[in-house]
Design a protein around this motif. Sequence first.
Motif, PDB file in Angstrom:
ATOM      1  N   TYR B  43       0.798  -1.226   0.000  1.00 15.49           N
ATOM      2  CA  TYR B  43       0.000   0.000   0.000  1.00 15.49           C
ATOM      3  C   TYR B  43       0.836   1.285   0.000  1.00 15.49           C
ATOM      4  CZ  TYR B  43      -3.894  -3.127   1.106  1.00 15.49           C
ATOM      5  OH  TYR B  43      -4.835  -4.125   1.067  1.00 15.49           O
ATOM      6  N   SER B  49      -6.326   1.453   9.091  1.00 18.44           N
ATOM      7  CA  SER B  49      -7.369   1.348   8.077  1.00 18.44           C
ATOM      8  C   SER B  49      -8.726   0.969   8.674  1.00 18.44           C
ATOM      9  CB  SER B  49      -6.942   0.298   7.049  1.00 18.44           C
ATOM     10  OG  SER B  49      -7.989   0.036   6.167  1.00 18.44           O
ATOM     11  N   ASP B  51     -10.931  -0.175   6.472  1.00 19.57           N
ATOM     12  CA  ASP B  51     -11.414  -1.014   5.380  1.00 19.57           C
ATOM     13  C   ASP B  51     -11.881  -2.366   5.948  1.00 19.57           C
ATOM     14  OD1 ASP B  51     -10.936  -1.103   2.148  1.00 19.57           O
ATOM     15  OD2 ASP B  51     -10.914  -3.106   3.077  1.00 19.57           O
ATOM     16  N   THR B  52     -13.000  -2.870   5.452  1.00 21.46           N
ATOM     17  CA  THR B  52     -13.558  -4.113   6.016  1.00 21.46           C
ATOM     18  C   THR B  52     -12.601  -5.308   5.889  1.00 21.46           C
ATOM     19  OG1 THR B  52     -14.713  -4.368   3.920  1.00 21.46           O
ATOM     20  CG2 THR B  52     -16.022  -3.589   5.790  1.00 21.46           C
ATOM     21  N   SER B  53     -11.706  -5.278   4.884  1.00 22.75           N
ATOM     22  CA  SER B  53     -10.777  -6.401   4.702  1.00 22.75           C
ATOM     23  C   SER B  53      -9.775  -6.494   5.855  1.00 22.75           C
ATOM     24  CB  SER B  53     -10.023  -6.253   3.377  1.00 22.75           C
ATOM     25  OG  SER B  53      -9.194  -5.107   3.414  1.00 22.75           O
TER      26      SER B  53
END
Lengths: 276, 130
Positions: B43, B49, B51-53
């Motif tokens: 990245y 983050s 972010d759902t991941s």
Amino acid sequence: MLNMVSLGLISILVGFLGSLTGLGGASILIPILVFLGIPVKEAIASAMVAIIATSSGSASSYVRARITNVRVAMYLEMFTITGAIAGATITTIIHPTYLYFFFAAFLLTASMKFKDSINKEFTPSKNQDRVAKWLQLKGSYFDESTKEVVEYKVNNAIAGGMGMLVAGLAAGMLGIGAGAFKVTVHENILKMPPKVSSTTSNFIIGMTALAGVSVYLFSGLLNLTLMAPMAVGTTIGAVIGGRILNRISNRSLRILFFVIVASLIAQMLYKGVMSI
Amino acid sequence: MTANRSGSGGPKLETSISYLLIVGVIVSLVLEIIGIIILYRSYGHLAISQDTSMFIQGHNLFSFIYEQFQGKHAEGSAILCLTAGIIVLILTPYIRVIASVIYFGWEKNIKYVLITLFVLAVVTLSLALH
């Protein structure tokens, strides 16, 4: 701006303080994370990793040096884990406002006792109750700050077990490691030396945190970008703490503990007032 | 000095638990550091983050580990490394209770076998449920 590097550095300090005082570190880390903009539930869930890392990282040194009393820890874990699970269950029934005030009062009373004992040397209990004797709850360790072997006998095993049940309840209900309660019970009821108290608390606290893992996993609040630097930082801090604890005096340890507990009382009262 | 340091319990228990914790902590630390490095290379930054991941989720710890072995959550080597490191860290205190049960059993110390078995049963139950 909080990123993984700055969080890792903060976590080193948290792991260091947590390993010295036996408080786990979550109670220091969670308010910092919330202040830096992390959602509170996410902070609480991820701090569980910091508690386990502090516990295992520091215990690896303390257990080998035989400061942690493994038998006492195993006996007390029975109560604290039962309390933690019961606490997590009944937290849905009792309003947390009462709990914050109850535990603030508990810590305040305990810290008064600690304040008086800062300048006093530890005097081992000469007596041992039947249960403690039956379970061989005693031990000795070499104190590097005084260059002496400290021998001690654990007393009031049943009352201490009940105290740990309450500590477990606090952990389960408030989502904290409750190290402050554990150390208080170890020193004031079980009559354990300060260093044995904080290191044995550290050992147990990892198990209490472990009991809540599935709840946090199910909730989907475990953020890898928070947990990874926290795990690395707190482990490094805890290992450093584990290396120096035995060289510092009981007095310094008690002062450090007292300062952190004072901030915890303020936190509990603040949360209590805010939740009214 | 070693003799002076010995207390009531057998020193072998302390030594084996200590090594177990060290191994668990080191393996987890290495996996986390590798994961962070891969994440940075992928990245170009190390921001926290949302972010759902980056969130891990499972029905309970055991089913989550089982799903990891089946590769259900594998979405990249960074996430895989970070998740594996967290699993090792979480399992370290759990394995030390299992080791203690074995140790006290080997020592034929019934009192402590029962105590450690109780702890193991309660923790296993809490990890199997949510």
